[in-house]
Scaffold this active site. Structure first.
Site, PDB file in Angstrom:
ATOM      1  N   LYS A 197      16.300  -6.755  31.942  1.00  0.00           N
ATOM      2  CA  LYS A 197      14.983  -6.225  32.320  1.00  0.00           C
ATOM      3  C   LYS A 197      13.966  -7.360  32.207  1.00  0.00           C
ATOM      4  O   LYS A 197      13.569  -7.743  31.112  1.00  0.00           O
ATOM      5  CB  LYS A 197      14.538  -5.079  31.406  1.00  0.00           C
ATOM      6  CG  LYS A 197      13.285  -4.393  31.979  1.00  0.00           C
ATOM      7  CD  LYS A 197      12.392  -3.750  30.961  1.00  0.00           C
ATOM      8  CE  LYS A 197      11.431  -4.670  30.288  1.00  0.00           C
ATOM      9  NZ  LYS A 197      10.418  -5.304  31.166  1.00  0.00           N
ATOM     10  N   GLY A 229       9.759 -12.178  23.209  1.00  0.00           N
ATOM     11  CA  GLY A 229       8.468 -11.534  23.437  1.00  0.00           C
ATOM     12  C   GLY A 229       7.577 -11.712  22.221  1.00  0.00           C
ATOM     13  O   GLY A 229       7.798 -12.602  21.389  1.00  0.00           O
ATOM     14  N   SER A 230       6.583 -10.852  22.115  1.00  0.00           N
ATOM     15  CA  SER A 230       5.612 -10.997  21.033  1.00  0.00           C
ATOM     16  C   SER A 230       6.156 -10.397  19.738  1.00  0.00           C
ATOM     17  O   SER A 230       7.116  -9.614  19.741  1.00  0.00           O
ATOM     18  CB  SER A 230       4.317 -10.284  21.420  1.00  0.00           C
ATOM     19  OG  SER A 230       4.591  -8.915  21.570  1.00  0.00           O
ATOM     20  N   GLY A 266       8.688  -7.229  19.027  1.00  0.00           N
ATOM     21  CA  GLY A 266       9.881  -7.452  18.205  1.00  0.00           C
ATOM     22  C   GLY A 266      10.036  -6.391  17.128  1.00  0.00           C
ATOM     23  O   GLY A 266      11.138  -5.867  16.903  1.00  0.00           O
ATOM     24  N   GLU A 272      13.378 -13.505  19.620  1.00  0.00           N
ATOM     25  CA  GLU A 272      12.663 -14.790  19.723  1.00  0.00           C
ATOM     26  C   GLU A 272      11.203 -14.435  19.950  1.00  0.00           C
ATOM     27  O   GLU A 272      10.846 -13.976  21.036  1.00  0.00           O
ATOM     28  CB  GLU A 272      13.177 -15.615  20.912  1.00  0.00           C
ATOM     29  CG  GLU A 272      14.612 -16.064  20.814  1.00  0.00           C
ATOM     30  CD  GLU A 272      14.835 -17.105  19.742  1.00  0.00           C
ATOM     31  OE1 GLU A 272      13.857 -17.751  19.308  1.00  0.00           O
ATOM     32  OE2 GLU A 272      15.987 -17.254  19.314  1.00  0.00           O
ATOM     33  N   CYS A 315       5.656 -20.325  23.866  1.00  0.00           N
ATOM     34  CA  CYS A 315       5.801 -19.925  22.466  1.00  0.00           C
ATOM     35  C   CYS A 315       5.689 -21.135  21.554  1.00  0.00           C
ATOM     36  O   CYS A 315       5.324 -21.015  20.397  1.00  0.00           O
ATOM     37  CB  CYS A 315       7.130 -19.212  22.261  1.00  0.00           C
ATOM     38  SG  CYS A 315       8.498 -20.153  22.920  1.00  0.00           S
ATOM     39  N   GLU A 331      -1.795 -15.765  17.411  1.00  0.00           N
ATOM     40  CA  GLU A 331      -1.291 -16.352  18.656  1.00  0.00           C
ATOM     41  C   GLU A 331      -2.217 -15.950  19.803  1.00  0.00           C
ATOM     42  O   GLU A 331      -2.355 -14.772  20.114  1.00  0.00           O
ATOM     43  CB  GLU A 331       0.132 -15.865  18.928  1.00  0.00           C
ATOM     44  CG  GLU A 331       0.773 -16.601  20.088  1.00  0.00           C
ATOM     45  CD  GLU A 331       2.177 -16.116  20.427  1.00  0.00           C
ATOM     46  OE1 GLU A 331       2.408 -14.897  20.427  1.00  0.00           O
ATOM     47  OE2 GLU A 331       3.034 -16.972  20.712  1.00  0.00           O
TER      48      GLU A 331
HETATM   49  P1  NAD Z   1       5.815  -8.984  25.405  1.00  0.00           P
HETATM   50  O1  NAD Z   1       6.298  -8.774  24.011  1.00  0.00           O
HETATM   51  O2  NAD Z   1       4.631  -8.236  25.846  1.00  0.00           O
HETATM   52  O3  NAD Z   1       6.971  -8.618  26.459  1.00  0.00           O
HETATM   53  C1  NAD Z   1       8.245  -9.230  26.417  1.00  0.00           C
HETATM   54  C2  NAD Z   1       9.255  -8.277  27.074  1.00  0.00           C
HETATM   55  O4  NAD Z   1       9.420  -7.151  26.222  1.00  0.00           O
HETATM   56  C3  NAD Z   1       8.784  -7.739  28.432  1.00  0.00           C
HETATM   57  O5  NAD Z   1       9.888  -7.640  29.312  1.00  0.00           O
HETATM   58  C4  NAD Z   1       8.259  -6.354  28.063  1.00  0.00           C
HETATM   59  O6  NAD Z   1       8.291  -5.441  29.146  1.00  0.00           O
HETATM   60  C5  NAD Z   1       9.235  -5.944  26.966  1.00  0.00           C
HETATM   61  N1  NAD Z   1       8.745  -4.911  26.040  1.00  0.00           N
HETATM   62  C6  NAD Z   1       7.476  -4.685  25.643  1.00  0.00           C
HETATM   63  N2  NAD Z   1       7.435  -3.620  24.785  1.00  0.00           N
HETATM   64  C7  NAD Z   1       8.710  -3.193  24.645  1.00  0.00           C
HETATM   65  C8  NAD Z   1       9.326  -2.126  23.897  1.00  0.00           C
HETATM   66  N3  NAD Z   1       8.600  -1.305  23.113  1.00  0.00           N
HETATM   67  N4  NAD Z   1      10.666  -1.973  23.974  1.00  0.00           N
HETATM   68  C9  NAD Z   1      11.410  -2.798  24.747  1.00  0.00           C
HETATM   69  N5  NAD Z   1      10.882  -3.807  25.499  1.00  0.00           N
HETATM   70  C10 NAD Z   1       9.545  -4.009  25.434  1.00  0.00           C
HETATM   71  O7  NAD Z   1       5.631 -10.562  25.580  1.00  0.00           O
HETATM   72  P2  NAD Z   1       5.066 -11.362  26.835  1.00  0.00           P
HETATM   73  O8  NAD Z   1       3.597 -11.184  26.897  1.00  0.00           O
HETATM   74  O9  NAD Z   1       5.871 -11.057  28.050  1.00  0.00           O
HETATM   75  O10 NAD Z   1       5.426 -12.857  26.382  1.00  0.00           O
HETATM   76  C11 NAD Z   1       4.633 -13.572  25.499  1.00  0.00           C
HETATM   77  C12 NAD Z   1       5.198 -13.545  24.099  1.00  0.00           C
HETATM   78  O11 NAD Z   1       6.543 -14.029  24.106  1.00  0.00           O
HETATM   79  C13 NAD Z   1       4.458 -14.468  23.159  1.00  0.00           C
HETATM   80  O12 NAD Z   1       4.304 -13.854  21.918  1.00  0.00           O
HETATM   81  C14 NAD Z   1       5.378 -15.677  23.050  1.00  0.00           C
HETATM   82  O13 NAD Z   1       5.226 -16.444  21.890  1.00  0.00           O
HETATM   83  C15 NAD Z   1       6.700 -15.019  23.106  1.00  0.00           C
HETATM   84  N6  NAD Z   1       7.733 -15.989  23.491  1.00  0.00           N
HETATM   85  C16 NAD Z   1       8.607 -16.395  22.531  1.00  0.00           C
HETATM   86  C17 NAD Z   1       9.578 -17.347  22.847  1.00  0.00           C
HETATM   87  C18 NAD Z   1      10.574 -17.785  21.819  1.00  0.00           C
HETATM   88  O14 NAD Z   1      11.627 -18.275  22.211  1.00  0.00           O
HETATM   89  N7  NAD Z   1      10.317 -17.659  20.532  1.00  0.00           N
HETATM   90  C19 NAD Z   1       9.639 -17.865  24.142  1.00  0.00           C
HETATM   91  C20 NAD Z   1       8.708 -17.424  25.089  1.00  0.00           C
HETATM   92  C21 NAD Z   1       7.761 -16.469  24.748  1.00  0.00           C
END
Ligand code: NAD
Length: 480
Positions: free
Chosen positions: A161, A214-215, A219, A236, A270, A371
């Site tokens: 997804k 994601g964030s 997580g 991550e 990130c 962040e």
């Molecule tokens: P986000 O957490 O909003 O979304 C990430 C993914 O999770 C998306 O596909 C979203 O639809 C999905 N998601 C959101 N809520 C969910 C839920 N309740 N259940 C299941 N899936 C859900 O993050 P974003 O805005 O897309 O990306 C930015 C974030 O990602 C920043 O915090 C950044 O630091 C982090 N990031 C981390 C790394 C790493 O490797 N550590 C790499 C890139 C980005």
């Protein structure tokens, strides 16, 4: 396999609002069908010899190389990165695919002596089952590849997804996997929001592993939702990475490292350097050089050759970033440059934010703790290396870290004491290579790593095997 729902959503360019494509919004039933297809495919994919799985992935790597320019161009439009960085994003996928395809002929286990005579002991890696991969928009080709390619070489099948901001790139990625010859059902894609489609995946009893980038907030939700079915959850998450600049550093090199790490990808990495911790002896000189370098950066669409900084991903991100400029000023930080939405000419059609630097930031201020995920960095003054390391560590995240120094003793202390999954010496906070583990400590994750050999631990389970060829009952720990 692509799963189609009846409702649709549009993907638009953050640079000028152009429509990139229209995509189906998957329903809960679509997720169930995708998981069922992956489960069925798993029964035979896990039995395909790993070197043969590797051959398909080698083919995929070569296809990606051929498609690199087209994917790069699409990324400059759909996600907004500048061309060089978009090319790097695709290259990362090519690199991990070659690396992991080679694992088809390794996937090493261990053999070890038994404590009993005429007995053979070994451990092997086995696939886990159906993997649910949930990805963000900021590395729209690299991150899906970091998850799917190791999952596949290990013999798992996948439901992907992607983020709703970058579906076209994910769709193309999966089409190319198909073209490489993956059997039906081995990779399946669903589209839609996290709290609907993503959550359905996390709670699905037939998905055994969830790998999420994601964030931090997402997580936590995913970890909670995955607990009901005791899923393996690989997270991550975010970062608040710092570059330390010591008094003996090469300042011009440090400025280059800061500009690249803080403002590359418009700060939406990130590993972005959203804090700069400078020794008091070089603090003023660094400020001047940094502001001069940043004010030369040109904002524009990623596809234009002379653009240094592209747009941020969407309106919500732009608003969030701008709110931090106010928060920083209200907290008493000194705005050196930026702090505003860029609207001149065609920039008004997209989501552009001026590279922003705050000085005289207290390590506890929100701009130094939270962040922001945009082109904003905070300068913090310190007296010595001990204080620099303490400040660098004084956050909840632990992803990347960096120190500029020419003193080998200081460098080695930093390598030991910085609480982060990654430390760079005399380079900024970004620039991971695919054959090393990638991930962070503390709130950046839950102890797993992406890439390198470490990724195999996410997508396999160990099985220990004991073969007794003595012809009699032998009891471990009991018989002499
Ligand atoms: P986000 O957490 O909003 O979304 C990430 C993914 O999770 C998306 O596909 C979203 O639809 C999905 N998601 C959101 N809520 C969910 C839920 N309740 N259940 C299941 N899936 C859900 O993050 P974003 O805005 O897309 O990306 C930015 C974030 O990602 C920043 O915090 C950044 O630091 C982090 N990031 C981390 C790394 C790493 O490797 N550590 C790499 C890139 C980005």
């Amino acid at each position: 396999m692509a799963i189609t729902g009846t409702e649709t959503f549009e993907s638009t360019s953050p640079a000028d609002g152009e429509t990139i494509g229209v995509f189906p919004r998957s329903t809960g039933e679509d997720v169930d069908r995708a998981v069922a297809a992956a489960k069925e495919a798993y029964a035979h994919w896990r039995l395909v010899p790993a070197p043969k799985r590797g051959e398909i992935l080698y083919r995929f790597a070569r296809i990606l190389e051929g498609e690199k320019d087209a994917l790069t161009e699409l990324m400059t439009h759909e996600m907004g990165k500048v061309r060089a960085e978009a090319g790097g994003d695709v290259q990362e996928a090519i690199d991990i695919t070659y690396y992991m395809a080679g694992e088809g002929r390794r996937l090493f286990g261990q053999t070890t002596p038994s404590e009993l005579p005429d007995k053979w002991n070994m451990s092997i890696r086995q696939p886990v089952g159906v993997v649910g991969a949930i990805t963000p928009w900021n590395f729209p080709i690299a991150i899906p590849s970091w998850k799917l390619i190791p999952a596949l070489i290990c013999g798992n099948t996948v439901v992907l997804k992607p983020a709703t901001d970058t579906p076209a790139l994910a769709e193309r990625f999966v089409e190319l996997l198909d073209e490489a010859g993956l059997p039906d059902g081995v990779v399946n894609i669903v589209y839609g929001g996290g709290s609907s489609v993503g959550d359905r995946m996390v709670r699905h009893p037939d998905i055994r592993v969830i790998t999420l980038t994601g964030s931090r907030e997402t997580g936590v939700k995913v970890l909670e939702a995955g607990a009901e079915t005791l899923k393996h959850v690989h997270l991550e998450l975010g970062g608040k990475n710092a570059i330390i600049v010591m008094d003996d550093a090469d300042l011009d090199l440090a400025v280059n490292g800061i500009v690249w790490s803080a403002f590359g990808t418009s700060g939406q990495r990130c590993t972005a350097a959203s804090r700069v911790i400078a020794h008091e002896k070089v603090y003023d000189a660094l400020q001047k050089k940094l502001v001069a370098a940043v004010e030369k950066l040109r904002l524009g669409p990623g596809w234009e050759g002379d653009t240094d900084i592209g747009p941020v991903i969407n309106k919500a991100a732009l608003d969030k970033i701008h709110s931090y400029s106010k928060i920083g000023s209200d907290e008493g930080a000194r705005l050196l440059t930026g702090g505003e939405v860029a609207t001149e000419g065609d920039l008004a059609r997209g989501f552009f934010y001026r590279p922003t630097i705050f000085a005289d930031v207290d390590p506890q201020m929100r701009v130094a703790q939270e962040e922001i995920f945009g082109p904003v960095t905070a300068l913090i003054k310190v007296r010595d290396a001990d204080e620099a390391i303490r400040v660098s560590n004084g956050i909840k995240y632990g992803l990347s870290s960096s120190i500029f120094t020419r003193d080998v003793n200081t460098a080695f202390r930093a390598m030991r004491d910085l609480e982060a999954g990654i430390t760079y010496v005399n380079a900024g906070t970004t620039g991971a290579e695919v054959h090393l583990p990638f991930g962070g400590t503390k709130d950046t994750g839950n102890g797993h790593r992406e890439a390198g050999q470490a990724a195999l631990d996410v997508f396999t389970e160990w099985k220990s095997i004991y073969v007794d060829y003595s012809g009699k009952l032998q009891r471990a720990q009991i018989d002499d």
